[in-house]
Enzyme design. Structure first.
Site, PDB file in Angstrom:
ATOM      1  N   SER A  32      50.262 -50.831 -14.279  1.00  0.00           N
ATOM      2  CA  SER A  32      49.168 -50.121 -13.614  1.00  0.00           C
ATOM      3  C   SER A  32      48.090 -49.688 -14.602  1.00  0.00           C
ATOM      4  CB  SER A  32      49.704 -48.890 -12.880  1.00  0.00           C
ATOM      5  OG  SER A  32      50.570 -49.264 -11.833  1.00  0.00           O
ATOM      6  N   GLU A  43      63.881 -55.846  -8.707  1.00  0.00           N
ATOM      7  CA  GLU A  43      63.995 -54.469  -8.240  1.00  0.00           C
ATOM      8  C   GLU A  43      65.377 -54.262  -7.621  1.00  0.00           C
ATOM      9  OE1 GLU A  43      62.012 -52.010  -8.634  1.00  0.00           O
ATOM     10  OE2 GLU A  43      59.941 -52.712  -8.770  1.00  0.00           O
ATOM     11  N   GLU A  47      51.085 -49.236   2.586  1.00  0.00           N
ATOM     12  CA  GLU A  47      50.220 -50.236   3.231  1.00  0.00           C
ATOM     13  C   GLU A  47      50.570 -51.641   2.753  1.00  0.00           C
ATOM     14  OE1 GLU A  47      48.105 -46.336   3.227  1.00  0.00           O
ATOM     15  OE2 GLU A  47      49.160 -47.520   1.732  1.00  0.00           O
ATOM     16  N   GLN A  79      57.306 -49.848 -18.344  1.00  0.00           N
ATOM     17  CA  GLN A  79      56.507 -50.908 -17.733  1.00  0.00           C
ATOM     18  C   GLN A  79      55.028 -50.565 -17.800  1.00  0.00           C
ATOM     19  OE1 GLN A  79      55.953 -51.220 -13.319  1.00  0.00           O
ATOM     20  NE2 GLN A  79      57.388 -52.909 -13.547  1.00  0.00           N
ATOM     21  N   GLY A  80      54.227 -51.431 -18.422  1.00  0.00           N
ATOM     22  CA  GLY A  80      52.789 -51.221 -18.536  1.00  0.00           C
ATOM     23  C   GLY A  80      52.012 -52.162 -17.644  1.00  0.00           C
TER      24      GLY A  80
END
Length: 410
Positions: A149, A264, A394, A146-147
């Site tokens: 970030s 997910e 967060e 997975q690209g």
């Protein structure tokens, strides 16, 4: 909901156990030191993409034989339709399959391609894309990473800056991705790129499928603070990607990415991983081998281990609840964030409990001549990453507050 197995699920558990006993290659031993368990869903299978390319011939051949055995039953992609190599299993039986394989400590195969990219292409891709990409995943012949970030754009995917400019039948891509899990072993990547820099930041993104062998694509492993390399950085330097590799419409990639992230897993892998860790700790503490290392105040340790066991069962029930929601035709929303947050913070508590058992000996880093081969020393560092993988704690709290509890954003 019913927390017990139905008769169908119980029978399927027995079927999976018998299959593993008969078909798992005897010579295939994934290297525990190389099993980067940062991704909780695949306890012993996370490093399968590395095993299939290993320099160890037994490990390499074992990984490929195991994939072939699973593929024959459609169990690499158990929830996919049979026409693309799946088994068409309902969510509850897929959960049982994953759980039993992890309890047997045998690898699941082709994780991110099977449970993220594949369902996304099924939902959003073209017929040509399904025909090209899904069968090789289901056979264990093509791995994905997975690209999403980027430097300074981790959990905030809308701030992606990698650019893609349309040039005829291609996009010309320039930019960088980072923290790409097992990217150095991937055959293909799915990436978010910015195709309209002037649009609202959510509306100028496009979802592309990229062959890592493409000229202008460079993948470099990143060494983490443990000295291992579970992820990579990826550079795009005028890399030409066919427009045919775009999933969904141009500038609508944000919505395709959200579709991908909705797949997910429920988190059963984290439960099994933590159960194994606690059981191993109890066995070791009760053995003669622990005596030179063990702290004398074991009463406090017993209480902590009991609390961790209770918390692991809570995590298991959260996973079962997520699966039951999916089985009933629903989509896990904020509940997935509850699961992610609880599991991430539990990883740290379990690591600290294990470290407390050995006092100063928990600082020993080397695998030899250390209590439990320094397992909890390494887990303490591993658990730090759990608090931001898949979305920081967060962000998870914000999702729970706004979507789950209906609290205002400010």
């Amino acid at each position: 909901m019913n927390w017990e197995d139905t008769p169908e699920e119980a029978a399927f558990r027995e079927q999976v156990a018998a299959f593993v006993a008969e078909h798992f290659p005897a010579a295939y031993r994934p290297d525990p030191a190389a099993e980067h368990s940062l991704e909780p869903e695949d306890v012993w299978g996370y490093n399968w993409p590395a095993d299939r390319l290993s320099e160890d011939p037994d490990r390499r051949e074992g990984a490929r034989r195991w994939a072939a055995a699973l593929a024959e039953r459609g169990w690499i992609t158990p929830h996919w339709p049979a026409e693309y190599g799946g088994a068409g299993l309902p969510a509850a039986l897929e959960f049982v399959l994953q759980e039993e394989m992890m309890r047997a400590r045998v690898p699941t195969v082709n994780g991110i391609g099977a449970f993220l990219l594949g369902p996304t292409v099924l939902a959003e891709g073209t017929d040509a894309q399904r025909a090209e990409h899904l069968p090789p995943i289901a056979r264990g012949e093509r791995t994905w990473a997975q690209g999403f970030s980027e430097p300074e754009s981790g959990s905030d995917l809308a701030s992606v800056r990698t650019r893609a400019v349309r040039d005829g039948d291609d996009y010309v891509v320039n930019g960088q991705k980072v923290w790409t899990s097992l990217g150095q072993y991937a055959d293909w990547l799915f990436v978010l790129v910015r195709t309209d820099p002037d649009a609202h930041r959510h509306k100028g993104l496009t979802f592309l499928l990229v062959d890592t062998a493409t000229e202008g694509v460079t993948v470099r492993p990143i060494t983490d603070l443990r000295g291992d390399a579970p992820f990579a950085e990826v550079f795009f330097d005028d890399a030409r990607v066919p427009v045919a590799n775009r999933v969904g419409e141009e500038n609508r990639g944000w919505y395709v990415a959200m579709t991908a992230l909705s797949f997910e897993r429920a988190g059963i892998g984290a439960t099994v991983k933590f159960e194994h860790a606690l059981s191993s700790l109890v066995d070791y503490v009760n053995s003669d081998a622990a005596k030179p290392y063990l702290r004398p105040d074991t009463a406090v340790l017993r209480q902590e281990i009991a609390r961790r066991y209770a918390e692991v069962r809570v995590l298991y029930n959260l996973a079962r609840y997520t699966v039951s929601t999916q089985a009933a035709g629903g989509v896990a929303g904020y509940e997935a964030s509850v699961n992610q947050l609880f599991g991430a913070e539990l990883a740290g508590r379990i690591a600290r409990t294990g470290a407390k058992a050995f006092g100063a000996f928990a600082e020993l880093w080397q695998r030899t001549d250390s209590p439990m081969n320094a397992a909890f020393t390494h887990l303490r560092l591993d658990s730090v990453a759990a608090t931001f993988l898949g979305g920081t704690t967060e962000i998870q709290r914000n999702v729970i507050a706004t979507r789950g509890l209906g609290l205002p954003r400010s």
